[in-house]
Design a protein around this motif. Structure first.
Motif, PDB file in Angstrom:
ATOM      1  N   GLY A   1       0.790  -1.429  -0.100  1.00 15.70           N
ATOM      2  CA  GLY A   1      -0.151   0.062   0.082  1.00 15.70           C
ATOM      3  C   GLY A   1       1.089   1.332  -0.041  1.00 15.70           C
ATOM      4  O   GLY A   1       2.042   1.255   0.051  1.00 15.70           O
ATOM      5  N   TYR A   2       0.080   2.391   0.151  1.00 10.72           N
ATOM      6  CA  TYR A   2       0.866   3.665   0.053  1.00 10.72           C
ATOM      7  C   TYR A   2       0.020   4.746   0.855  1.00 10.72           C
ATOM      8  O   TYR A   2      -1.338   4.800   0.482  1.00 10.72           O
ATOM      9  N   LEU A   3       0.516   5.249   1.833  1.00 10.35           N
ATOM     10  CA  LEU A   3      -0.085   6.325   2.426  1.00 10.35           C
ATOM     11  C   LEU A   3       0.398   7.699   1.982  1.00 10.35           C
ATOM     12  O   LEU A   3       1.470   8.077   2.286  1.00 10.35           O
ATOM     13  N   PHE A   4      -0.466   8.459   1.519  1.00 10.86           N
ATOM     14  CA  PHE A   4      -0.347  10.058   1.237  1.00 10.86           C
ATOM     15  C   PHE A   4      -0.300  10.757   2.453  1.00 10.86           C
ATOM     16  O   PHE A   4      -0.755  10.312   3.544  1.00 10.86           O
ATOM     17  N   ARG A   5       0.265  11.837   2.365  1.00 10.89           N
ATOM     18  CA  ARG A   5       0.740  12.863   3.372  1.00 10.89           C
ATOM     19  C   ARG A   5      -0.874  13.236   4.069  1.00 10.89           C
ATOM     20  O   ARG A   5      -0.779  13.672   5.393  1.00 10.89           O
ATOM     21  N   CYS A   6      -1.544  13.412   3.137  1.00 12.20           N
ATOM     22  CA  CYS A   6      -2.999  13.897   3.605  1.00 12.20           C
ATOM     23  C   CYS A   6      -3.747  12.911   4.170  1.00 12.20           C
ATOM     24  O   CYS A   6      -4.889  13.327   4.782  1.00 12.20           O
ATOM     25  N   GLY A   7      -3.499  11.788   4.216  1.00  9.74           N
ATOM     26  CA  GLY A   7      -4.065  10.612   4.888  1.00  9.74           C
ATOM     27  C   GLY A   7      -4.756   9.610   4.021  1.00  9.74           C
ATOM     28  O   GLY A   7      -5.160   8.536   4.369  1.00  9.74           O
TER      29      GLY A   7
ATOM     30  N   LEU B   1      -4.075   3.859   0.123  1.00 11.74           N
ATOM     31  CA  LEU B   1      -4.430   3.131  -1.082  1.00 11.74           C
ATOM     32  C   LEU B   1      -3.789   1.648  -0.871  1.00 11.74           C
ATOM     33  O   LEU B   1      -2.541   1.655  -0.315  1.00 11.74           O
ATOM     34  N   SER B   2      -4.287   0.460  -1.271  1.00 14.88           N
ATOM     35  CA  SER B   2      -3.895  -0.701  -0.928  1.00 14.88           C
ATOM     36  C   SER B   2      -4.313  -1.855  -1.797  1.00 14.88           C
ATOM     37  O   SER B   2      -5.286  -1.765  -2.360  1.00 14.88           O
ATOM     38  N   VAL B   3      -3.329  -2.617  -2.154  1.00 12.69           N
ATOM     39  CA  VAL B   3      -3.847  -4.037  -2.674  1.00 12.69           C
ATOM     40  C   VAL B   3      -3.492  -5.184  -1.997  1.00 12.69           C
ATOM     41  O   VAL B   3      -2.341  -5.079  -1.277  1.00 12.69           O
ATOM     42  N   SER B   4      -4.184  -6.190  -2.166  1.00 19.58           N
ATOM     43  CA  SER B   4      -3.657  -7.510  -1.157  1.00 19.58           C
ATOM     44  C   SER B   4      -4.408  -8.783  -1.943  1.00 19.58           C
ATOM     45  O   SER B   4      -5.193  -8.618  -2.736  1.00 19.58           O
ATOM     46  N   TYR B   5      -3.768  -9.793  -1.742  1.00 25.40           N
ATOM     47  CA  TYR B   5      -4.125 -11.322  -2.067  1.00 25.40           C
ATOM     48  C   TYR B   5      -4.246 -12.131  -0.861  1.00 25.40           C
ATOM     49  O   TYR B   5      -3.467 -12.127  -0.131  1.00 25.40           O
ATOM     50  N   SER B   6      -5.540 -12.816  -0.675  1.00 22.30           N
ATOM     51  CA  SER B   6      -5.676 -13.648   0.423  1.00 22.30           C
ATOM     52  C   SER B   6      -6.102 -15.104  -0.144  1.00 22.30           C
ATOM     53  O   SER B   6      -6.681 -15.140  -1.059  1.00 22.30           O
ATOM     54  N   LYS B   7      -5.980 -16.095   0.802  1.00 28.00           N
ATOM     55  CA  LYS B   7      -6.182 -17.464   0.370  1.00 28.00           C
ATOM     56  C   LYS B   7      -6.662 -18.080   1.621  1.00 28.00           C
ATOM     57  O   LYS B   7      -5.748 -18.005   2.730  1.00 28.00           O
ATOM     58  N   GLY B   8      -7.878 -18.698   1.803  1.00 31.47           N
ATOM     59  CA  GLY B   8      -8.169 -19.094   2.677  1.00 31.47           C
ATOM     60  C   GLY B   8      -7.440 -20.817   3.106  1.00 31.47           C
ATOM     61  O   GLY B   8      -7.214 -21.176   2.105  1.00 31.47           O
ATOM     62  N   ILE B   9      -7.514 -21.051   4.498  1.00 32.72           N
ATOM     63  CA  ILE B   9      -6.810 -22.324   4.715  1.00 32.72           C
ATOM     64  C   ILE B   9      -8.025 -23.349   4.630  1.00 32.72           C
ATOM     65  O   ILE B   9      -7.245 -24.583   4.931  1.00 32.72           O
ATOM     66  N   HIS B  10      -9.176 -23.092   4.776  1.00 31.69           N
ATOM     67  CA  HIS B  10     -10.280 -24.372   4.928  1.00 31.69           C
ATOM     68  C   HIS B  10     -11.139 -24.069   3.655  1.00 31.69           C
ATOM     69  O   HIS B  10     -11.237 -23.085   3.096  1.00 31.69           O
TER      70      HIS B  10
END
Length: 196
Positions: free
Chosen positions: A150-156, A159-168
């Motif tokens: 992600g990226y955090l701008f000075r103004c607050g 933005l983020s991107v992610s990938y997730s995978k369940g274990i069940h």
């Protein structure tokens, strides 16, 4: 007079941005999930994601984050026995992540951790037909491994991107693995807390 106002506003924004490097923060976050599950007969479902996060940066490099979100997962365009048309599996969860953050190069960060998924509802909908509840066949809770950046701008702005995978497996009794997988993009606003 205008120059004084603009100078003051600029200094305020800069000071807020610097304060965000360390300490406590919180704010809203919304985004989209592109979700599916392993061995799905269909394609990814685009779903909503939204809620509140709380974070704490222990140092300017390391921190952690949690929160509570409404998260739409599942699968779309499924071709299944007994259905004349394609179906959508709609699985909605309360998502509670716990991730570690490594901050670098100003506002950039890498994240890794787990995400608890607690089922709110689940159904199967064929086009032109009423939705059919499948909650009895869907696991009530799950745990997913999460990685992102992600990226955090000075103004607050966050933005983020992610990938997730369940274990069940998401759906039980099928005799095959149906672990949820999802790619996420999100935008949030970090509000400075009391320890900045």
């Amino acid at each position: 007079m205008k120059r004084i106002i603009f100078t003051g506003l600029f200094l305020f924004v800069v000071s807020v941005g610097m304060a965000q490097v360390k300490g406590f923060g919180f704010g809203p976050r919304v985004g989209l999930n592109f979700a599916d599950y392993l061995n799905s007969p269909g394609r990814s479902r685009t779903g909503l994601y939204g809620g509140l996060f709380v974070d704490y940066n222990i140092t300017h490099r390391w921190g952690f984050e949690t929160g509570a979100y409404y998260s739409q997962l599942g699968s779309a365009q499924n071709v299944e026995p007994g259905h004349a048309g394609k179906t959508v599996h709609r699985m909605d969860y309360l998502s509670v992540p716990l991730v570690a953050k490594f901050n670098f190069l100003g506002g950039f960060r890498a994240i890794a951790g787990v995400e608890g998924l607690f089922k709110l509802s689940a159904d199967c909908k064929e086009k032109g037909q009423p939705a059919k509840k499948i909650e009895g066949n869907v696991r009530s809770s799950n745990l997913a491994l999460t990685f992102g950046a992600g990226y955090l701008f000075r103004c607050g702005l966050d933005l983020s991107v992610s990938y997730s995978k369940g274990i069940h497996s998401s759906i039980t009794g099928l005799g095959k693995t149906t672990c949820p997988t999802y790619f996420r993009i999100a935008a949030g606003w970090r509000i400075i807390g009391t320890n900045h």
